[in-house]
Design an enzyme around this catalytic site. Sequence first.
Site, PDB file in Angstrom:
ATOM      1  N   ARG A  89      -0.019   4.365  10.667  1.00  0.00           N
ATOM      2  CA  ARG A  89       0.939   4.318   9.516  1.00  0.00           C
ATOM      3  C   ARG A  89       2.193   4.499   9.743  1.00  0.00           C
ATOM      4  O   ARG A  89       2.524   5.319  10.696  1.00  0.00           O
ATOM      5  CB  ARG A  89       0.178   5.284   8.320  1.00  0.00           C
ATOM      6  CG  ARG A  89       1.444   5.462   7.223  1.00  0.00           C
ATOM      7  CD  ARG A  89       0.737   6.406   6.388  1.00  0.00           C
ATOM      8  NE  ARG A  89       1.969   7.110   5.547  1.00  0.00           N
ATOM      9  CZ  ARG A  89       2.804   6.886   4.824  1.00  0.00           C
ATOM     10  NH1 ARG A  89       2.775   5.554   4.551  1.00  0.00           N
ATOM     11  NH2 ARG A  89       3.712   7.606   4.220  1.00  0.00           N
ATOM     12  N   ARG A 130      -4.671  -9.463  -3.901  1.00  0.00           N
ATOM     13  CA  ARG A 130      -3.529  -8.695  -4.658  1.00  0.00           C
ATOM     14  C   ARG A 130      -2.089  -8.600  -4.039  1.00  0.00           C
ATOM     15  O   ARG A 130      -1.584  -7.657  -4.332  1.00  0.00           O
ATOM     16  CB  ARG A 130      -3.937  -6.956  -4.553  1.00  0.00           C
ATOM     17  CG  ARG A 130      -5.271  -6.921  -5.501  1.00  0.00           C
ATOM     18  CD  ARG A 130      -5.724  -5.549  -5.309  1.00  0.00           C
ATOM     19  NE  ARG A 130      -6.865  -5.232  -5.987  1.00  0.00           N
ATOM     20  CZ  ARG A 130      -7.197  -4.590  -6.927  1.00  0.00           C
ATOM     21  NH1 ARG A 130      -6.248  -3.747  -7.413  1.00  0.00           N
ATOM     22  NH2 ARG A 130      -8.224  -4.466  -7.685  1.00  0.00           N
ATOM     23  N   SER A 189      13.700   9.479   4.851  1.00  0.00           N
ATOM     24  CA  SER A 189      14.199   8.740   3.565  1.00  0.00           C
ATOM     25  C   SER A 189      15.054   9.444   2.655  1.00  0.00           C
ATOM     26  O   SER A 189      16.024   9.038   1.835  1.00  0.00           O
ATOM     27  CB  SER A 189      13.297   7.714   2.854  1.00  0.00           C
ATOM     28  OG  SER A 189      12.402   8.355   2.319  1.00  0.00           O
ATOM     29  N   ASP A 190      14.545  10.821   2.419  1.00  0.00           N
ATOM     30  CA  ASP A 190      15.236  11.552   1.566  1.00  0.00           C
ATOM     31  C   ASP A 190      15.207  13.132   2.101  1.00  0.00           C
ATOM     32  O   ASP A 190      14.144  13.549   2.705  1.00  0.00           O
ATOM     33  CB  ASP A 190      14.838  11.562   0.193  1.00  0.00           C
ATOM     34  CG  ASP A 190      13.318  11.354   0.047  1.00  0.00           C
ATOM     35  OD1 ASP A 190      12.699  10.343   0.084  1.00  0.00           O
ATOM     36  OD2 ASP A 190      12.716  12.435  -0.471  1.00  0.00           O
ATOM     37  N   GLU A 230       4.794  12.992   2.137  1.00  0.00           N
ATOM     38  CA  GLU A 230       4.518  11.660   1.935  1.00  0.00           C
ATOM     39  C   GLU A 230       3.194  11.633   1.081  1.00  0.00           C
ATOM     40  O   GLU A 230       2.994  12.678   0.832  1.00  0.00           O
ATOM     41  CB  GLU A 230       4.418  10.816   3.358  1.00  0.00           C
ATOM     42  CG  GLU A 230       3.776  11.320   4.379  1.00  0.00           C
ATOM     43  CD  GLU A 230       2.155  11.015   4.315  1.00  0.00           C
ATOM     44  OE1 GLU A 230       1.313  11.927   3.693  1.00  0.00           O
ATOM     45  OE2 GLU A 230       1.695   9.885   4.539  1.00  0.00           O
ATOM     46  N   MET A 231       2.481  10.662   1.191  1.00  0.00           N
ATOM     47  CA  MET A 231       1.373  10.620   0.084  1.00  0.00           C
ATOM     48  C   MET A 231       0.016   9.810   0.806  1.00  0.00           C
ATOM     49  O   MET A 231      -0.840   9.618  -0.056  1.00  0.00           O
ATOM     50  CB  MET A 231       1.788   9.760  -0.872  1.00  0.00           C
ATOM     51  CG  MET A 231       3.107  10.569  -1.762  1.00  0.00           C
ATOM     52  SD  MET A 231       3.679   9.564  -3.249  1.00  0.00           S
ATOM     53  CE  MET A 231       2.501  10.442  -4.432  1.00  0.00           C
ATOM     54  N   GLU A 232      -0.095   9.758   1.898  1.00  0.00           N
ATOM     55  CA  GLU A 232      -1.224   8.989   2.580  1.00  0.00           C
ATOM     56  C   GLU A 232      -1.987   9.469   3.850  1.00  0.00           C
ATOM     57  O   GLU A 232      -3.122   8.980   3.979  1.00  0.00           O
ATOM     58  CB  GLU A 232      -0.643   7.255   3.051  1.00  0.00           C
ATOM     59  CG  GLU A 232      -0.404   6.605   1.674  1.00  0.00           C
ATOM     60  CD  GLU A 232       1.092   6.990   1.185  1.00  0.00           C
ATOM     61  OE1 GLU A 232       2.009   7.500   2.195  1.00  0.00           O
ATOM     62  OE2 GLU A 232       1.365   6.367  -0.042  1.00  0.00           O
TER      63      GLU A 232
HETATM   64  N1  HPA Z   1       7.459  12.551  -1.932  1.00  0.00           N
HETATM   65  C1  HPA Z   1       6.615  11.882  -1.625  1.00  0.00           C
HETATM   66  N2  HPA Z   1       6.429  10.796  -0.926  1.00  0.00           N
HETATM   67  C2  HPA Z   1       7.792  10.300  -0.415  1.00  0.00           C
HETATM   68  C3  HPA Z   1       8.926  10.934  -0.715  1.00  0.00           C
HETATM   69  C4  HPA Z   1       8.723  12.082  -1.428  1.00  0.00           C
HETATM   70  O1  HPA Z   1      10.035  12.693  -1.788  1.00  0.00           O
HETATM   71  N3  HPA Z   1       9.923  10.240   0.039  1.00  0.00           N
HETATM   72  C5  HPA Z   1       9.272   9.683   0.698  1.00  0.00           C
HETATM   73  N4  HPA Z   1       8.058   9.322   0.648  1.00  0.00           N
END
Ligand code: HPA
Length: 235
Positions: free
Chosen positions: A87, A43, A203-204, A179-181
């Site tokens: 990670r 993939r 990153s933000d 984050e998401m993981e």
């Molecule tokens: N949300 C979820 N995951 C992220 C974000 C966010 O704003 N920025 C970087 N990873």
Amino acid sequence: MSIHINAKPGEIAPIVLMPGDPLRAKYMAEKFLQNVKLVSSTRNVYYFTGTYKDKPVTIGASGMGCPSIGIYSYELFNEYNVDCIIRIGTCGAYSTNLKLFDLVNVDRAFSESTYAKYAFGFSGDHLYHEGTAYAAINETAQELNMTVQKGAIHSSDIFYRSIKGIPAMAAENDCVAVEMEAFALFANAKQLKKSAATLLTVSDVIPTQEQISADQREKSLLPMMELALESVVNL
Ligand code: HPA
């Protein structure tokens, strides 16, 4: 070979560094590793194995979200005898105490995800890092004179939402970033008695809507990559 990874037995190192993005894995492997070999590209989710300061390491991608990292990390732990996954990703800061480019070593991940409950019967809304990788990152950061924040984060299933502001779960539990993981990675490590850590670069900053620009993104992640690799040497 596992269902989603086509490396041969023995081609994955005991320690894996795991960015979300396959091209980031490629960039990192080509920049930092010696004797690099592409060992899986199912993939187009690339895994590279090589050495860093003579220590074998694999760098490969998780994809985005708990379901995706859940699959890759489970197969690495369970079918390739991987001991430790770190990670390395990005996060959005909920707290303005965090600035762009800051590093966060995650001690706990809170989540609304049902992953841990339905995969393994774990109850509760948070999971901890597992094993020695978290401490190795903190010790290595000290040796390198790098500042790393430690704290709880929110592993959200949602990137786009209609209601702005900080979700209740994150506010109630002092989550410094999202984050998401991490939650699914920690669930797999707990179930399989393995080591797992999550190191993030801000990153933000969500309250102020500041963001690392596309140009800055590649360079801005170098300190995190170096800290993760030096931690591997110390593990
Ligand atoms: N949300 C979820 N995951 C992220 C974000 C966010 O704003 N920025 C970087 N990873």
